[in-house]
Design an enzyme around this catalytic site. Structure first.
Site, PDB file in Angstrom:
ATOM      1  N   ARG A  21       0.838  -1.204   0.000  1.00 24.11           N
ATOM      2  CA  ARG A  21       0.000   0.000   0.000  1.00 24.11           C
ATOM      3  C   ARG A  21       0.869   1.250   0.000  1.00 24.11           C
ATOM      4  O   ARG A  21       0.365   2.353  -0.177  1.00 24.11           O
ATOM      5  CB  ARG A  21      -0.890   0.005   1.258  1.00 24.11           C
ATOM      6  N   GLU A  33      -0.557  -8.734  -5.919  1.00 23.86           N
ATOM      7  CA  GLU A  33      -1.860  -9.223  -6.399  1.00 23.86           C
ATOM      8  C   GLU A  33      -1.810 -10.716  -6.729  1.00 23.86           C
ATOM      9  O   GLU A  33      -2.753 -11.441  -6.461  1.00 23.86           O
ATOM     10  CB  GLU A  33      -2.322  -8.421  -7.627  1.00 23.86           C
ATOM     11  N   THR A  39      -5.456 -16.283  -1.332  1.00 22.02           N
ATOM     12  CA  THR A  39      -4.597 -16.378  -0.143  1.00 22.02           C
ATOM     13  C   THR A  39      -4.994 -15.295   0.856  1.00 22.02           C
ATOM     14  O   THR A  39      -5.272 -14.166   0.464  1.00 22.02           O
ATOM     15  CB  THR A  39      -3.120 -16.139  -0.547  1.00 22.02           C
ATOM     16  N   GLY A  77       0.647 -22.914  -2.094  1.00 23.37           N
ATOM     17  CA  GLY A  77      -0.343 -23.631  -2.912  1.00 23.37           C
ATOM     18  C   GLY A  77      -0.589 -22.970  -4.263  1.00 23.37           C
ATOM     19  O   GLY A  77       0.005 -21.934  -4.573  1.00 23.37           O
ATOM     20  N   TYR A 116      -9.831  -9.532 -12.788  1.00 24.05           N
ATOM     21  CA  TYR A 116      -9.735  -8.932 -11.451  1.00 24.05           C
ATOM     22  C   TYR A 116      -8.349  -8.310 -11.232  1.00 24.05           C
ATOM     23  O   TYR A 116      -8.221  -7.149 -10.827  1.00 24.05           O
ATOM     24  CB  TYR A 116     -10.017  -9.995 -10.360  1.00 24.05           C
ATOM     25  N   ASP A 134     -13.831  -9.198  -6.712  1.00 21.63           N
ATOM     26  CA  ASP A 134     -13.484 -10.511  -6.156  1.00 21.63           C
ATOM     27  C   ASP A 134     -14.616 -10.973  -5.238  1.00 21.63           C
ATOM     28  O   ASP A 134     -15.670 -10.321  -5.168  1.00 21.63           O
ATOM     29  CB  ASP A 134     -12.138 -10.452  -5.415  1.00 21.63           C
ATOM     30  N   CYS A 198     -20.047  -0.701   9.964  1.00 20.30           N
ATOM     31  CA  CYS A 198     -19.940  -0.676   8.498  1.00 20.30           C
ATOM     32  C   CYS A 198     -20.371   0.688   7.950  1.00 20.30           C
ATOM     33  O   CYS A 198     -21.433   1.200   8.327  1.00 20.30           O
ATOM     34  CB  CYS A 198     -20.818  -1.780   7.913  1.00 20.30           C
ATOM     35  N   CYS A 204     -27.766  -0.393   3.386  1.00 25.17           N
ATOM     36  CA  CYS A 204     -27.700  -1.831   3.099  1.00 25.17           C
ATOM     37  C   CYS A 204     -29.100  -2.470   3.203  1.00 25.17           C
ATOM     38  O   CYS A 204     -29.699  -2.530   4.281  1.00 25.17           O
ATOM     39  CB  CYS A 204     -26.739  -2.504   4.079  1.00 25.17           C
ATOM     40  N   SER A 299      -8.238 -27.270  -4.041  1.00 21.79           N
ATOM     41  CA  SER A 299      -9.569 -26.703  -4.273  1.00 21.79           C
ATOM     42  C   SER A 299     -10.575 -27.745  -4.762  1.00 21.79           C
ATOM     43  O   SER A 299     -11.717 -27.750  -4.333  1.00 21.79           O
ATOM     44  CB  SER A 299      -9.483 -25.541  -5.247  1.00 21.79           C
TER      45      SER A 299
HETATM   46  S1  SF4 Z   1     -24.269  -6.722   5.539  1.00 24.85           S
HETATM   47 FE1  SF4 Z   1     -24.491  -4.613   4.863  1.00 24.85          FE
HETATM   48  S2  SF4 Z   1     -24.326  -3.388   6.712  1.00 24.85           S
HETATM   49 FE2  SF4 Z   1     -23.621  -5.407   7.215  1.00 24.85          FE
HETATM   50  S3  SF4 Z   1     -21.399  -5.303   6.945  1.00 24.85           S
HETATM   51 FE3  SF4 Z   1     -22.236  -6.003   4.999  1.00 24.85          FE
HETATM   52  S4  SF4 Z   1     -22.589  -4.210   3.780  1.00 24.85           S
HETATM   53 FE4  SF4 Z   1     -22.303  -3.552   5.873  1.00 24.85          FE
END
Ligand code: SF4
Length: 355
Positions: A21, A33, A39, A77, A116, A134, A198, A204, A299
Site C-alpha cells: 500500500r 496481487e 490467499t 499452494g 480482477y 473478487d 460498516c 444496506c 480446491s
Molecule cells: S451486511 Fe451490509 S451493513 Fe452489514 S457489513 Fe455487509 S454491507 Fe455492511
C-alpha cells in the site's frame, strides 16, 4: 452520499497498512496481487516480503531459475501462480524490454493476470477506472443491493459487473477498489459481519430486511475428487530417488517420490506395496522402515497420501528418477506433504524458510 464516497471515506480512515500500500511500483503491486489470489493477507504478507527482498526488481525475478521461484512459493499452494509469475517476468524482461504494460487491456494479455488482477493493477498504478470484483466485492454488492442472482452464474457475473462499473469512483478508483476489498475482508465478512461499524449500514438492504446470511447466493461448486497417492521414498546411503513432475496434473515441476496412484484407499497391503517396491528398485533387498499417512486438500481434490520410507543397501535402479541428497531434498521445491515428511524425517534440522 454516493456509494463510492462511503467507501473512500472509510478507507482513508480505516485502511490496513501493508507494504504494497506504500508503493505504486507496478512490479510490486503485480507481485502482491498474484500472491494474494486465493490467499489470506496474513499468510501472503511474509511471501511478499520474501519475494521483494530476494527479487527487488522484475529483472531479478526474470533471470532466476524457476526452481528457486517454486521453492520460495512452497506452502502457498496453487503453484501455477508461481510458474505464471516467472513466465510473465521473463516475457516482460526479454520481449517487452523490461517495460511493464501500463493499461488494463495490455495487462490482461499477461499469463496469470485475469480481469480482477488487471483491474486492480491498472486502477492502483495507473488510475484507470476499472472495477476489480473478487469474492469480497460480490458479497458486499449482493447484500447492499439485495441481489439474489448466483454470483457464479453467467447471468450473475454480468449483473454484478454492470453494477460494479456504475459504482466505481471517478477520481480515485485505486483506493476505492482497495477500500471495497478491505471492507469485505474485515467488516462485511461471510459469517457475522460487523454491521454496526460498516460505513454502508444506512443503505444496506439485506441489513434492513435481516437477510444478511442468505446473501450472496452461490451455485454449488463442482464435486471434489478423492485421490489415493501411494508414494515410495527409496533411501540408499542417505540418497533419495525423486522425480520432477510433468504433464497437466497437480504440482507440475515440483519434485516427488516414485508414485503409484491407487483407485481405492491404501489399506496397508504390504504384499502389494512390497511388489511395487521391488519393481522400482530392481529386486534388491530392502526394508519398509515406516509408512506415514497425510491428508491434503486442494480446491477440487482431496488427497489421501501414504509415503513408505524404504531403506535398501544396494543401489536401486534409477530409471526416470534422480538421486537426491538430504541437502538437495531441502532445497528442491516439493509439495507440502513431502515437505512435512522430510521435516519429520530430518528432524531436528529445520527447513530454510523456518529459520
Ligand atoms: S451486511 Fe451490509 S451493513 Fe452489514 S457489513 Fe455487509 S454491507 Fe455492511
Amino acid at each position: 452520499m454516493e456509494f463510492s464516497s462511503y467507501i473512500l471515506h472509510w478507507y482513508h480512515n480505516e485502511h490496513r497498512d501493508f507494504p504494497w500500500r506504500a508503493t505504486k511500483n507496478v512490479y510490486k503491486i503485480w507481485l502482491s496481487e498474484i500472491i494474494l489470489q486465493q490467499t489470506r493477507t496474513s499468510q501472503g504478507l511474509s511471501y511478499y516480503t520474501k519475494f521483494t527482498d530476494i527479487f527487488p526488481t522484475l529483472k531479478d525475478l526474470a533471470i532466476t531459475k524457476e526452481e528457486k521461484v517454486l521453492k520460495l512459493w512452497q506452502g502457498l499452494g496453487y503453484y501455477s501462480r508461481a510458474r505464471n509469475l516467472h513466465t510473465t517476468a521473463k516475457h516482460i524482461h526479454y520481449n517487452l524490454e523490461g517495460v511493464f504494460p501500463n493499461n488494463y487491456e495490455e495487462l490482461l494479455k499477461l499469463k496469470g493476470v485475469g480481469p480482477y488482477t488487471a483491474a486492480a493493477i491498472s486502477s492502483i498504478c495507473f488510475n484507470e477506472k476499472r472495477a476489480a470484483i473478487d469474492g469480497n466485492v460480490y458479497r458486499i454488492l449482493a447484500r447492499v443491493f439485495d441481489i439474489h442472482t448466483a454470483i457464479n452464474s453467467t447471468k450473475g457475473i454480468k449483473i454484478f459487473q454492470k453494477l460494479a462499473n456504475s459504482l466505481i469512483c471517478e477520481t480515485n478508483p485505486g483506493d476505492y477498489n482497495q477500500g471495497l476489498m478491505d471492507l469485505g475482508a474485515t467488516i462485511c465478512t461471510p459469517k457475522k459481519p460487523d454491521c454496526n461499524n460498516c460505513p454502508l449500514n444506512s443503505i444496506c438492504i439485506a441489513r434492513s430486511k435481516k437477510i444478511i446470511t442468505k446473501l450472496p447466493i452461490k451455485i454449488k461448486a463442482t464435486k471434489v475428487k478423492e485421490r489415493y497417492l501411494n508414494y515410495f521414498c527409496i533411501e540408499h546411503k542417505g540418497q533419495f530417488l525423486m522425480n520432477k513432475r510433468e504433464g497437466d496434473d497437480i504440482w507440475k515441476n515440483l519434485y516427488d517420490f516414485p508414485l503409484k496412484e491407487l483407485h481405492v484407499p491404501n489399506n496397508n497391503n504390504s504384499t502389494h506395496d512390497k511388489k511395487i517396491t521391488k519393481d522400482i528398485i530392481g529386486g534388491n533387498s530392502f526394508s519398509i522402515k515406516k509408512s506415514v499417512k497425510y491428508k491434503h486438500k486442494l480446491s477440487h481434490q482431496k488427497l489421501n497420501i501414504t509415503i513408505h520410507h524404504i531403506i535398501t543397501n544396494q543401489a536401486p535402479r534409477e530409471n526416470n528418477y534422480i538421486k537426491i541428497s538430504q541437502k538437495q531434498a531441502l532445497e528442491l521445491p516439493v509439495p507440502k506433504p513431502i515437505e512435512k515428511f522430510f521435516q519429520e524425517l530430518f528432524n531436528p534440522i529445520p527447513l530454510d524458510n523456518e529459520r
